[in-house]
Design an enzyme around this catalytic site. Structure first.
Site, PDB file in Angstrom:
ATOM      1  N   LYS A 167       0.733  -1.283  -0.049  1.00 48.62           N
ATOM      2  CA  LYS A 167       0.025   0.050  -0.040  1.00 48.62           C
ATOM      3  C   LYS A 167       1.025   1.303  -0.134  1.00 48.62           C
ATOM      4  O   LYS A 167       1.543   1.620   1.032  1.00 48.62           O
ATOM      5  CB  LYS A 167      -0.812   0.061   1.375  1.00 48.62           C
ATOM      6  CG  LYS A 167      -1.911   1.213   1.111  1.00 48.62           C
ATOM      7  CD  LYS A 167      -2.399   1.494   2.627  1.00 48.62           C
ATOM      8  CE  LYS A 167      -1.537   2.835   3.122  1.00 48.62           C
ATOM      9  NZ  LYS A 167      -1.583   3.981   2.576  1.00 48.62           N
ATOM     10  N   GLU A 240      11.020   1.706   9.432  1.00 51.84           N
ATOM     11  CA  GLU A 240      11.899   2.761   9.022  1.00 51.84           C
ATOM     12  C   GLU A 240      11.071   4.148   8.941  1.00 51.84           C
ATOM     13  O   GLU A 240      10.419   4.310   8.514  1.00 51.84           O
ATOM     14  CB  GLU A 240      12.007   2.609   7.400  1.00 51.84           C
ATOM     15  CG  GLU A 240      13.045   1.148   7.206  1.00 51.84           C
ATOM     16  CD  GLU A 240      14.420   1.327   7.892  1.00 51.84           C
ATOM     17  OE1 GLU A 240      14.921   2.346   8.364  1.00 51.84           O
ATOM     18  OE2 GLU A 240      15.052   0.108   7.899  1.00 51.84           O
ATOM     19  N   CYS A 274      14.518  10.648   4.486  1.00 52.02           N
ATOM     20  CA  CYS A 274      14.430  10.635   6.271  1.00 52.02           C
ATOM     21  C   CYS A 274      15.943  10.939   6.646  1.00 52.02           C
ATOM     22  O   CYS A 274      15.891  11.252   7.716  1.00 52.02           O
ATOM     23  CB  CYS A 274      14.113   9.095   6.120  1.00 52.02           C
ATOM     24  SG  CYS A 274      14.779   8.009   5.331  1.00 52.02           S
ATOM     25  N   GLU A 371      11.697  17.112  13.212  1.00 53.40           N
ATOM     26  CA  GLU A 371      12.114  16.710  11.846  1.00 53.40           C
ATOM     27  C   GLU A 371      11.406  17.495  10.786  1.00 53.40           C
ATOM     28  O   GLU A 371      10.205  17.716  10.657  1.00 53.40           O
ATOM     29  CB  GLU A 371      11.909  15.319  11.556  1.00 53.40           C
ATOM     30  CG  GLU A 371      12.214  14.763  10.099  1.00 53.40           C
ATOM     31  CD  GLU A 371      11.742  13.531   9.624  1.00 53.40           C
ATOM     32  OE1 GLU A 371      10.490  13.092  10.073  1.00 53.40           O
ATOM     33  OE2 GLU A 371      12.416  12.680   8.810  1.00 53.40           O
TER      34      GLU A 371
HETATM   35  P1  NAD Z   1       3.181   8.739   7.299  1.00 54.50           P
HETATM   36  O1  NAD Z   1       3.516   7.997   8.593  1.00 54.50           O
HETATM   37  O2  NAD Z   1       2.046   9.902   7.453  1.00 54.50           O
HETATM   38  O3  NAD Z   1       2.537   7.733   6.124  1.00 54.50           O
HETATM   39  C1  NAD Z   1       3.359   6.468   5.782  1.00 54.50           C
HETATM   40  C2  NAD Z   1       2.301   5.711   5.352  1.00 54.50           C
HETATM   41  O4  NAD Z   1       1.535   4.837   6.284  1.00 54.50           O
HETATM   42  C3  NAD Z   1       1.419   5.983   4.304  1.00 54.50           C
HETATM   43  O5  NAD Z   1       1.203   4.970   3.427  1.00 54.50           O
HETATM   44  C4  NAD Z   1       0.265   6.023   5.131  1.00 54.50           C
HETATM   45  O6  NAD Z   1      -0.952   5.986   4.605  1.00 54.50           O
HETATM   46  C5  NAD Z   1       0.250   5.123   6.156  1.00 54.50           C
HETATM   47  N1  NAD Z   1      -0.551   5.069   7.208  1.00 54.50           N
HETATM   48  C6  NAD Z   1      -0.921   6.171   7.781  1.00 54.50           C
HETATM   49  N2  NAD Z   1      -1.648   5.837   8.947  1.00 54.50           N
HETATM   50  C7  NAD Z   1      -1.414   4.372   9.233  1.00 54.50           C
HETATM   51  C8  NAD Z   1      -2.013   3.658  10.269  1.00 54.50           C
HETATM   52  N3  NAD Z   1      -2.224   4.188  11.542  1.00 54.50           N
HETATM   53  N4  NAD Z   1      -1.552   2.290  10.226  1.00 54.50           N
HETATM   54  C9  NAD Z   1      -0.789   1.836   9.045  1.00 54.50           C
HETATM   55  N5  NAD Z   1      -0.461   2.661   8.031  1.00 54.50           N
HETATM   56  C10 NAD Z   1      -0.756   3.942   8.245  1.00 54.50           C
HETATM   57  O7  NAD Z   1       4.531   9.112   6.563  1.00 54.50           O
HETATM   58  P2  NAD Z   1       4.721  10.071   5.637  1.00 54.50           P
HETATM   59  O8  NAD Z   1       4.401  11.480   5.850  1.00 54.50           O
HETATM   60  O9  NAD Z   1       4.127   9.385   4.319  1.00 54.50           O
HETATM   61  O10 NAD Z   1       6.185  10.014   5.229  1.00 54.50           O
HETATM   62  C11 NAD Z   1       7.146  11.025   5.844  1.00 54.50           C
HETATM   63  C12 NAD Z   1       7.724  10.167   7.074  1.00 54.50           C
HETATM   64  O11 NAD Z   1       8.431   9.048   6.499  1.00 54.50           O
HETATM   65  C13 NAD Z   1       8.982  10.967   7.569  1.00 54.50           C
HETATM   66  O12 NAD Z   1       8.905  11.282   8.925  1.00 54.50           O
HETATM   67  C14 NAD Z   1      10.259  10.393   7.040  1.00 54.50           C
HETATM   68  O13 NAD Z   1      11.210  10.698   7.857  1.00 54.50           O
HETATM   69  C15 NAD Z   1       9.875   9.043   6.969  1.00 54.50           C
HETATM   70  N6  NAD Z   1      10.604   8.165   5.992  1.00 54.50           N
HETATM   71  C16 NAD Z   1      11.643   7.446   6.805  1.00 54.50           C
HETATM   72  C17 NAD Z   1      12.351   6.719   5.906  1.00 54.50           C
HETATM   73  C18 NAD Z   1      13.465   5.633   6.419  1.00 54.50           C
HETATM   74  O14 NAD Z   1      13.822   4.774   5.648  1.00 54.50           O
HETATM   75  N7  NAD Z   1      13.635   5.643   7.931  1.00 54.50           N
HETATM   76  C19 NAD Z   1      12.410   6.583   4.591  1.00 54.50           C
HETATM   77  C20 NAD Z   1      11.446   7.589   4.168  1.00 54.50           C
HETATM   78  C21 NAD Z   1      10.584   8.487   4.803  1.00 54.50           C
END
Ligand code: NAD
Length: 468
Positions: A167, A240, A274, A371
């Site tokens: 997803k 991650e 990230c 962040e």
């Molecule tokens: P987010 O946590 O809002 O969403 C990530 C994913 O989770 C989306 O697909 C979203 O629809 C889904 N999601 C949301 N609520 C959920 C729930 N309750 N249960 C399961 N899935 C759910 O993050 P974002 O805004 O899309 O991404 C930005 C963040 O991702 C930043 O904090 C960034 O640092 C982090 N990030 C980390 C890495 C890494 O490898 N460590 C890589 C890229 C981004």
């Protein structure tokens, strides 16, 4: 009606409803994506479960499929790149590179050995440690590298013999939906299912009875929800999560010599990485020079629609993130920080923000402590190196960090004191398929990439054959 279809059990599937995907360069809806229903998710999970027995048996077929998938991505890199630019905003060149990178990762895993270790072979027993697939994997991804981060999960999961329900983020579902379409002829039905929908769909997946493993990339706040949802069923998780990566400059560094690399690692993907540099610690003696060198680069950066030639940085991906970056920068400025470059949004449609270097700012300011995940970088002055290391470590984050100095051994000694998953010396953001990537503390659980990433999609099984 959506041009993009979900992939469930090898079939193109539309949903009763769709949702709009916004082009961040215009702020307008660019395409519709299917809004997966609960019943459709059940079908995807059932298909993944049904596909498992045959898929886990045939390692040669799995390797061949990953190779073919890589070749298809190489061949279609520009076409899929255009989809990424449309939904994510990054320049087409970077988007195409992302697709090629996904192919490189697939090729790496296609050839990676799945270890089978003999740990005892004597007159009493033959004892082997082997790796078994976990089962159905629920893969959930964010919007900054929609295709690459999906492949970071798919490639090792599929090699290990798992099947997957993927997803993508609701902000960037299109490239993952297209990936599902492209791989329909490569993977047996049910091996890779791609569904799209809102955050709720992610929550349904983590609570669903079928997956045995959740591989999640996203924010810390969501990561904690995912861990909590996985706990009652003891699903395996790899998380991650976010980072607030420090770059510590030592007093022997030449600011002019490192400014390009520092700027590049802070503003790559418009700061939406990230493990981008999110705060710079510079010694008092060279502080002004560092700020000016970075500000020069920020002023020269070409920001615009990622589809236009010569653009280096696109818009921020989505409205909430754009508002957040605006808020953090405004908060710093109202607290006495100085914008050495940028400092606010660019007028006009789309979520464009001026590349921003903030000076005269310190820990305790939100943009240093939190962040920002966008094109704004605070530069913090320090007097004492031990204090700088303590400030760099004084956070719940622990994804990565870097130390920069003319004496690389001294810099490496300082880097070894950083509490984070990757500690770089005189570089930052150097990532590779063979290099494990993950975070300490709230930045994650487990790692991706390399054999260690593969192990995260396996269970250890001991086979103990008695000899007497
Ligand atoms: P987010 O946590 O809002 O969403 C990530 C994913 O989770 C989306 O697909 C979203 O629809 C889904 N999601 C949301 N609520 C959920 C729930 N309750 N249960 C399961 N899935 C759910 O993050 P974002 O805004 O899309 O991404 C930005 C963040 O991702 C930043 O904090 C960034 O640092 C982090 N990030 C980390 C890495 C890494 O490898 N460590 C890589 C890229 C981004």
């Amino acid at each position: 009606m959506s041009d993009y279809t979900m992939t469930i059990d090898g079939e193109a599937v539309r949903a009763p409803d769709t949702f709009g995907v916004i082009n961040p360069a215009t702020g307008e809806v660019a395409a519709q994506a299917p809004d997966c229903t609960r019943e459709q998710l059940d079908r995807a999970m059932a298909a993944a479960r049904a596909a498992l027995p045959a898929w886990r048996r045939d390692e040669a077929a799995r390797r061949k499929a990953l190779q073919t998938a890589a070749d298809l991505l190489f061949a279609q890199s520009e076409e899929i790149g255009r989809i990424i630019t449309l939904e994510q905003g990054k320049p087409l060149k970077d988007a195409t590179t992302e697709v090629v990178g996904a192919g490189v990762w697939l090729k790496y895993f296609a050839d990676l050995e799945i270890p089978r270790e003999v740990i005892q072979d004597d007159d009493r027993a033959l004892v082997e440690v082997v790796r078994r697939p976990v089962g159905v994997v629920a893969a959930i991804t964010p919007w900054n590298f929609p295709l690459l981060l999906a492949v970071w999960k798919l490639a090792p999961a599929l090699l290990a013999g798992n099947t997957v329900v993927l997803k993508p983020s609701p902000f960037t579902p299109l490239s993952s939906l297209r990936l599902g379409e492209v791989l329909r002829d490569v993977l047996p039905p049910g091996v890779l299912n791609v569904v799209s929908g809102g955050d709720e769909l992610g929550a349904w997946m983590t609570a669903h009875e079928t997956p045995r493993k959740i591989s999640f990339t996203g924010s810390v706040a969501t990561g904690k929800r995912v861990a909590a949802a996985a706990a009652p069923d003891l699903k395996r998780v790899t998380l991650e999560l976010g980072g607030n990566d420090p770059a510590i400059l030592l007093d022997d560094v030449d600011p002019a010599a490192v400014a390009d690399r520092l700027f590049g690692a802070a503003f790559a993907n418009n700061g939406q990485v990230c493990s981008a540099i999110k705060r710079v610690y510079a010694p008092e003696s060279i502080y002004d020079e560092v700020v000016e060198a970075l500000a020069d680069r920020a002023r020269a950066a070409k920001v615009g629609d990622g589809m236009s030639e010569g653009v280096q940085y696109g818009p921020i991906n989505n409205a909430p993130q754009y508002e957040r970056v605006k808020e953090l920068v405004a908060d710093a400025l109202s607290g006495g920080a100085r914008a050495a470059a940028g400092g606010g949004p660019i007028d006009g449609p789309g979520y464009f923000f001026r590349p921003t270097i903030l000076a005269d700012v310190s820990d305790g300011t939100r943009i240093v402590d939190e962040e920002q995940f966008g094109p704004a970088l605070p530069v913090v002055k320090y007097r004492d190196l031990d204090e700088a290391v303590a400030r760099a470590n004084g956070t719940h984050f622990g994804l990565s960090g870097s130390v920069w100095g003319a004496d690389a051994d001294r810099a490496a000694d300082v880097a070894a004191r950083l509490e984070c998953g990757t500690a770089w010396v005189n570089t930052h953001l150097a990532l590779a398929p063979h290099q494990p990537f993950g975070g300490f503390k709230w930045s994650g659980v487990g790692v991706e990439n390399g054999p260690w990433g593969l192990y995260g999609f396996t269970e250890i099984q001991v086979i103990h054959r008695a000899k007497r």
